[in-house]
Write a protein that holds these residues in place. Structure first.
Motif, PDB file in Angstrom:
ATOM      1  N   TYR A   1     -35.704 -11.220  21.352  1.00 32.05           N
ATOM      2  CA  TYR A   1     -36.426 -10.969  22.590  1.00 32.05           C
ATOM      3  C   TYR A   1     -35.806 -11.799  23.715  1.00 32.05           C
TER       4      TYR A   1
ATOM      5  N   GLN B   1     -31.861  -8.114  26.335  1.00 34.57           N
ATOM      6  CA  GLN B   1     -31.990  -6.684  26.012  1.00 34.57           C
ATOM      7  C   GLN B   1     -33.309  -6.391  25.296  1.00 34.57           C
TER       8      GLN B   1
ATOM      9  N   GLN C   1     -39.227 -11.677  16.110  1.00 33.98           N
ATOM     10  CA  GLN C   1     -38.676 -12.817  16.861  1.00 33.98           C
ATOM     11  C   GLN C   1     -39.025 -14.104  16.128  1.00 33.98           C
TER      12      GLN C   1
ATOM     13  N   ASP D   1     -24.839 -11.941  19.902  1.00 33.12           N
ATOM     14  CA  ASP D   1     -23.811 -11.524  18.943  1.00 33.12           C
ATOM     15  C   ASP D   1     -23.517 -12.638  17.928  1.00 33.12           C
TER      16      ASP D   1
ATOM     17  N   HIS E   1     -24.020  -3.275  21.051  1.00 32.44           N
ATOM     18  CA  HIS E   1     -22.658  -3.755  21.296  1.00 32.44           C
ATOM     19  C   HIS E   1     -21.839  -3.399  20.054  1.00 32.44           C
TER      20      HIS E   1
ATOM     21  N   GLY F   1     -30.327  -6.169  30.565  1.00 33.11           N
ATOM     22  CA  GLY F   1     -31.646  -5.728  30.126  1.00 33.11           C
ATOM     23  C   GLY F   1     -32.689  -5.865  31.230  1.00 33.11           C
TER      24      GLY F   1
HETATM   25  N1  LIG Z   1     -27.751  -9.379  27.926  1.00 29.69           N
HETATM   26  C1  LIG Z   1     -27.618  -8.083  28.194  1.00 29.69           C
HETATM   27  O1  LIG Z   1     -28.216  -7.562  29.128  1.00 29.69           O
HETATM   28  C2  LIG Z   1     -26.751  -7.215  27.343  1.00 29.69           C
HETATM   29  C3  LIG Z   1     -26.589  -7.497  26.007  1.00 29.69           C
HETATM   30  N2  LIG Z   1     -25.981  -6.593  25.191  1.00 29.69           N
HETATM   31  C4  LIG Z   1     -25.909  -6.850  23.760  1.00 29.69           C
HETATM   32  O2  LIG Z   1     -27.241  -6.859  23.253  1.00 29.69           O
HETATM   33  C5  LIG Z   1     -27.359  -7.793  22.186  1.00 29.69           C
HETATM   34  C6  LIG Z   1     -28.429  -8.809  22.519  1.00 29.69           C
HETATM   35  O3  LIG Z   1     -27.976  -9.570  23.613  1.00 29.69           O
HETATM   36  P1  LIG Z   1     -28.956 -10.472  24.510  1.00 29.69           P
HETATM   37  O4  LIG Z   1     -30.185  -9.738  24.792  1.00 29.69           O
HETATM   38  O5  LIG Z   1     -28.118 -10.944  25.656  1.00 29.69           O
HETATM   39  O6  LIG Z   1     -29.245 -11.676  23.510  1.00 29.69           O
HETATM   40  P2  LIG Z   1     -29.761 -13.163  23.818  1.00 29.69           P
HETATM   41  O7  LIG Z   1     -28.600 -14.078  23.913  1.00 29.69           O
HETATM   42  O8  LIG Z   1     -30.667 -13.087  24.985  1.00 29.69           O
HETATM   43  O9  LIG Z   1     -30.535 -13.514  22.479  1.00 29.69           O
HETATM   44  C7  LIG Z   1     -31.531 -12.658  21.954  1.00 29.69           C
HETATM   45  C8  LIG Z   1     -32.463 -13.389  21.026  1.00 29.69           C
HETATM   46  O10 LIG Z   1     -31.761 -14.020  19.971  1.00 29.69           O
HETATM   47  C9  LIG Z   1     -32.584 -15.085  19.541  1.00 29.69           C
HETATM   48  N3  LIG Z   1     -31.751 -15.997  18.744  1.00 29.69           N
HETATM   49  C10 LIG Z   1     -30.676 -16.699  19.178  1.00 29.69           C
HETATM   50  N4  LIG Z   1     -30.167 -17.407  18.157  1.00 29.69           N
HETATM   51  C11 LIG Z   1     -30.919 -17.132  17.067  1.00 29.69           C
HETATM   52  C12 LIG Z   1     -30.891 -17.540  15.721  1.00 29.69           C
HETATM   53  N5  LIG Z   1     -29.951 -18.356  15.272  1.00 29.69           N
HETATM   54  N6  LIG Z   1     -31.833 -17.069  14.875  1.00 29.69           N
HETATM   55  C13 LIG Z   1     -32.781 -16.212  15.308  1.00 29.69           C
HETATM   56  N7  LIG Z   1     -32.858 -15.785  16.573  1.00 29.69           N
HETATM   57  C14 LIG Z   1     -31.943 -16.240  17.441  1.00 29.69           C
HETATM   58  C15 LIG Z   1     -33.131 -15.684  20.810  1.00 29.69           C
HETATM   59  O11 LIG Z   1     -34.356 -16.325  20.536  1.00 29.69           O
HETATM   60  C16 LIG Z   1     -33.330 -14.444  21.669  1.00 29.69           C
HETATM   61  O12 LIG Z   1     -34.654 -13.975  21.571  1.00 29.69           O
HETATM   62  C17 LIG Z   1     -25.958  -8.375  22.014  1.00 29.69           C
HETATM   63  O13 LIG Z   1     -25.277  -7.578  21.079  1.00 29.69           O
HETATM   64  C18 LIG Z   1     -25.336  -8.199  23.387  1.00 29.69           C
HETATM   65  O14 LIG Z   1     -23.927  -8.165  23.385  1.00 29.69           O
HETATM   66  C19 LIG Z   1     -25.542  -5.376  25.655  1.00 29.69           C
HETATM   67  C20 LIG Z   1     -25.681  -5.046  26.980  1.00 29.69           C
HETATM   68  C21 LIG Z   1     -26.177  -5.995  27.939  1.00 29.69           C
END
Ligand SMILES: NC(=O)C1=CN([C@@H]2O[C@H](COP(=O)(O)OP(=O)(O)OC[C@H]3O[C@@H](n4cnc5c(N)ncnc54)[C@H](O)[C@@H]3O)[C@@H](O)[C@H]2O)C=CC1
Ligand SMILES: CC(=O)[C@](C)(O)C(=O)O
Ligand SMILES: [Mg+2]
Ligand SMILES: [Mg+2]
Length: 348
Positions: A38, A41, A60, A100, A124, A153
């Motif tokens: 959460y 995205q 989450q 990622d 991704h 997002g």
């Molecule tokens: N940020 C964006 O708007 C975009 C992201 N993406 C892709 O979407 C996917 C998600 O990216 P984001 O939303 O940026 O992710 P984010 O960096 O915001 O992290 C998402 C979640 O991961 C959780 N998290 C982090 N480390 C963790 C761990 N070790 N164990 C459990 N939970 C953990 C965090 O609590 C957070 O809720 C990736 O594959 C990214 O490349 C694609 C398009 C745009």
């Protein structure tokens, strides 16, 4: 699927007209979609899906800031909000939206619940394309699909609330059920995409990593800094340098480009500006082309992915990123920008 001509090249796209929301709801009516993560995205995609009438839950880590954010957004612990493992177990479609780097760490938990017929969804192509580095290899009897919104997002959600849509690419890596196509397109429409264009996991990640390091984020800051510094070194004030580098671009000229293309923006500037821009743009292209070629090659070799894995897997990776963002924020250019934004009449 509609075939559309993009500047002389034909491509397959899916529009909301040919794949309306009702059809998406029909395709996914028996699915439980679990959004894992959460961060950025996760909220955008899960809230859009929920508002569009799909059966969505969120997974989450408990006792995290983003768990609290999910609660504040109306996800109910034990009903629609679970820890990651429980959400994966309940899901028929797992939308893997951890960062990622975190996807690597949590993979064993997710994999355990990828029972036959489920779908694993990414935004991704990273995890699958660089599988030798991530170790993420899904079982053969699940669908592996991708919808990658081409933007933050945050924008995905904002544009949805404005009745607009953010374009996304989609891809199928593995079709185990024969339903992968309908599932992925329905999800793409459900998360609020404007239109969907076809890609592969590899092409998605190569173009995405290039774009964000290039014109979208890295190159743009580089070119801003180069021009701002040149103006300042020649005695121009911060106000003048910032307005002439950033403010005019974002507030006046880019909206014209967004509306009707580059020539339209040019046509709405002076003939003096047009003459100069038409003379200089190729010089900037030629100067930056070698950097873009180097960048693409680093992406294709996997070096950019490895750097991201290595740095973002460290326990304190956020602290490091925040320090570097702070440095940007505290630079003269962006401090000047803060004052300029405050002076926008609509902000008073
Ligand atoms: N940020 C964006 O708007 C975009 C992201 N993406 C892709 O979407 C996917 C998600 O990216 P984001 O939303 O940026 O992710 P984010 O960096 O915001 O992290 C998402 C979640 O991961 C959780 N998290 C982090 N480390 C963790 C761990 N070790 N164990 C459990 N939970 C953990 C965090 O609590 C957070 O809720 C990736 O594959 C990214 O490349 C694609 C398009 C745009
Ligand atoms: C927002 C987006 O699509 C990026 C820049 O590729 C990302 O956040 O990874
Ligand atoms: Mg992107
Ligand atoms: Mg990206």
């Amino acid at each position: 699927m509609a075939v559309m001509n993009f500047g002389g090249v034909e491509e397959n796209v899916v529009t909301r007209e040919e794949f309306p929301l009702e059809k998406a709801r029909e395709v996914l009516k028996n699915e439980t979609i679990a959004i894992i993560g959460y961060g950025v995205q996760g909220p955008g995609q899960s809230l859009n899906l929920r508002d569009n009438g799909f059966n969505v839950i969120v997974g989450q880590r408990k006792e995290s800031k983003t768990w609290d954010k999910a609660v504040a957004d109306g996800w109910v612990p034990g009903e629609t909000l679970f820890d990651i493992e429980e959400a994966c177990q309940k899901a028929t479609i797992i939308q893997y939206l951890l960062s990622d780097a975190a996807q690597i760490e949590v993979w064993p938990t997710v994999k355990k619940h990828l029972t036959p017929g489920k779908a694993l969804y990414f935004s991704h192509g990273f995890a699958i394309t660089y599988k030798e580095r991530t170790g993420i290899v899904p079982p053969a009897d699940v669908d592996v699909i991708l919808v990658a919104p081409k933007g933050s997002g945050t924008s995905l959600r904002r544009m949805f609330l404005q009745g607009r849509g953010l374009n996304s690419s989609y891809a199928i890596f593995q079709d185990a059920t024969g339903r992968a196509h309908d599932r992925v397109v329905a999800l793409g429409i459900g998360v609020g995409s404007g239109y969907l264009f076809e890609t592969t996991f590899k092409r998605e990640v190569y173009s995405d990593l290039t774009g964000e390091r290039g014109t979208l984020m890295g190159a743009i800051q580089g070119i801003f800094a180069a021009q701002y510094e040149t103006l300042r070194a020649n005695g121009h004030t911060p106000s003048e340098a910032f307005n002439e580098t950033v403010e005019e671009l974002t507030q006046s000229l880019m909206p014209l480009v967004a509306e009707n293309g580059m020539d339209w923006m040019y046509a709405n500037c002076s003939t003096t500006a047009q003459r100069g821009a038409l003379d200089w743009w190729k010089k900037f292209r030629d100067a930056s082309k070698p950097v873009f070629e180097e960048l693409y090659s680093e992406v294709a070799k996997g070096n950019e992915a490895q750097r991201s894995i290595d740095t973002n897997s460290k326990p304190d990776y956020r602290k490091g990123l925040e320090e570097e963002l702070k440095e940007l924020r505290e630079s003269e250019m962006w401090q000047a920008g803060m004052v300029v934004r405050k002076l926008r009449p609509e902000n008073n």
